[in-house]
Design an enzyme around this catalytic site. Structure first.
Site, short mmCIF file in Angstrom:
data_model
loop_
_atom_site.label_atom_id
_atom_site.label_comp_id
_atom_site.label_asym_id
_atom_site.label_seq_id
_atom_site.Cartn_x
_atom_site.Cartn_y
_atom_site.Cartn_z
N LEU A 73 65.80 22.08 110.78
CA LEU A 73 66.33 23.45 110.78
C LEU A 73 65.69 24.31 111.86
O LEU A 73 64.50 24.20 112.15
CB LEU A 73 66.09 24.07 109.41
CG LEU A 73 66.69 23.30 108.23
CD1 LEU A 73 66.39 24.04 106.93
CD2 LEU A 73 68.19 23.09 108.39
N GLY A 101 69.08 29.11 114.07
CA GLY A 101 70.52 29.14 113.84
C GLY A 101 70.85 28.83 112.38
O GLY A 101 71.66 29.51 111.75
N HIS A 102 70.19 27.79 111.83
CA HIS A 102 70.42 27.46 110.42
C HIS A 102 69.95 28.60 109.51
O HIS A 102 70.59 28.91 108.51
CB HIS A 102 69.63 26.20 110.03
CG HIS A 102 70.08 24.94 110.70
ND1 HIS A 102 69.32 24.29 111.65
CD2 HIS A 102 71.20 24.19 110.54
CE1 HIS A 102 69.95 23.21 112.04
NE2 HIS A 102 71.09 23.12 111.40
N GLY A 147 78.13 27.34 111.36
CA GLY A 147 77.87 27.99 112.64
C GLY A 147 79.08 27.92 113.56
O GLY A 147 79.79 26.91 113.60
N GLU A 148 79.29 28.99 114.32
CA GLU A 148 80.39 29.00 115.31
C GLU A 148 80.06 28.14 116.52
O GLU A 148 80.93 27.87 117.33
CB GLU A 148 80.68 30.44 115.77
CG GLU A 148 81.40 31.24 114.73
CD GLU A 148 81.68 32.66 115.16
OE1 GLU A 148 81.26 33.07 116.27
OE2 GLU A 148 82.31 33.39 114.35
N ASP A 186 79.49 25.05 116.49
CA ASP A 186 80.35 23.88 116.30
C ASP A 186 81.76 24.38 116.04
O ASP A 186 82.28 24.29 114.92
CB ASP A 186 79.82 23.04 115.14
CG ASP A 186 78.43 22.50 115.44
OD1 ASP A 186 78.29 21.76 116.42
OD2 ASP A 186 77.48 22.85 114.71
N SER A 201 70.15 24.33 118.79
CA SER A 201 70.71 23.09 118.24
C SER A 201 69.56 22.14 117.94
O SER A 201 68.57 22.11 118.67
CB SER A 201 71.63 22.46 119.29
OG SER A 201 71.86 21.09 118.98
O1 PAF Z 1 77.11 20.81 111.36
C1 PAF Z 1 76.46 19.93 110.75
O2 PAF Z 1 75.24 19.99 110.66
C2 PAF Z 1 77.20 18.77 110.10
O3 PAF Z 1 78.27 18.37 110.87
C3 PAF Z 1 77.64 19.07 108.66
C4 PAF Z 1 78.63 20.22 108.57
C5 PAF Z 1 76.41 19.41 107.80
C6 PAF Z 1 78.31 17.83 108.05
O4 PAF Z 1 77.45 16.73 108.06
#
Ligand code: PAF
Length: 283
Positions: free
Chosen positions: A33, A36-37, A149-150, A152, A187
């Site tokens: 983490l 961002g997380h 998150g945006e 991705d 990331s």
């Molecule tokens: O974005 C991520 O970390 C992963 O693709 C997710 C959404 C947890 C699915 O494994």
């Protein structure tokens, strides 16, 4: 914060939360983490009484030559960070728990139109793996809200479509990308960048901004703008998978008058594949 390794433990806690009449938000993650997380977690907290974070490196969204085995795993540090954020529950399933059958007998879910383009074209099966694990998590946690998150962007579009098509009663909340001082999107994979590569990586955001200002000036030659972005990145040593301008809502190919656009890029610097995007709304 309670930690659950089994579906049974998780479901008991969910039943208890519901019995108390509390609302519930889910933040699915693959761990390692970063800020961002944590921003996703803080957003989740604004939407619901209780927040559950899942931490699972999902093997079925990695291709055979991808980084599943080297993906950074730091569960102790992650748990400490989540405790500091007052997260209520951490779901840490083992693969046998989430996927009781062998791969050839598994049920998968597909979101076809959105999954085959952009990253999907370079990572076949990736979004099938994402959609499947996210749907499992949705069924296990039954959250009111799920936060992603945006950064991705395509993943978020796939998940929104999944929820819409399967009539899931879950609100999907997207959170703006958190960036380093030079614009590099945060990331977990940034930790792969070498000391030489890291200062170059900010060029990705620079190229997105150049393309965004061309669109802001009213230019509509999308292919030329994208080709220029690709060229700039290649000249700095990136291997570009795609640099594309798409419709914001469905990732389709935009017409010249389309006001809602997103610029998306995926490029490799050494062994690190980076993705990023920038939304442009005109007129
Ligand atoms: O974005 C991520 O970390 C992963 O693709 C997710 C959404 C947890 C699915 O494994």
């Amino acid at each position: 914060m309670e930690t659950f390794e089994t579906i049974e433990g998780l479901k008991k806690a969910v039943v208890e939360i519901r019995r108390r009449g509390e609302s519930l938000a889910l933040v699915p993650t693959m761990g390692h983490l970063h800020e961002g997380h944590l921003q996703l977690v803080r957003t989740a907290r604004q939407w619901a009484d209780r927040v559950i974070v899942s931490l699972y490196v999902n093997p079925f969204q990695f291709g055979p030559a991808e980084d599943f085995s080297s993906y950074p795993r730091t569960p102790e540090a992650d748990a400490e960070a989540l405790l500091r954020e007052n997260v209520d529950g951490l779901f840490l399933p083992a693969t046998e728990e989430l996927y009781p059958r062998p791969p050839e007998a598994m049920t998968f879910v597909e979101v076809p139109a959105l999954s085959d383009t952009l990253c999907g074209a370079f990572r076949p099966g990736h979004f099938r793996g994402v959609a499947t694990v996210v749907l499992k998590l949705f069924h296990l946690v039954e959250p009111d809200v799920a936060v992603f998150g945006e950064k991705d962007f395509q993943q978020l579009a796939v998940i929104r479509r999944l929820v819409e098509d399967l009539h899931l009663p879950i609100k999907i909340v997207g959170v703006p990308t958190v960036r380093e001082a030079d614009g590099l999107a945060r990331s977990s994979r940034n930790s792969y960048l070498s000391a030489i590569e890291r200062p170059l990586a900010g060029a990705l955001f620079g190229a997105l901004n150049e393309a965004a200002s061309a669109l802001d000036r009213g230019l509509t030659a999308y292919d030329e703008i994208a080709a220029e972005g690709r060229h700039v990145l290649e000249s700095k040593g990136f291997e570009v998978d795609y640099f594309a301008i798409r419709c914001l809502d469905d990732l389709g190919i935009p017409g010249p008058l389309e006001p809602r656009l997103v610029i998306l890029v995926a490029a490799r610097l050494g062994r690190t594949r980076l993705i990023d995007n920038l939304i442009v709304q005109r007129g």
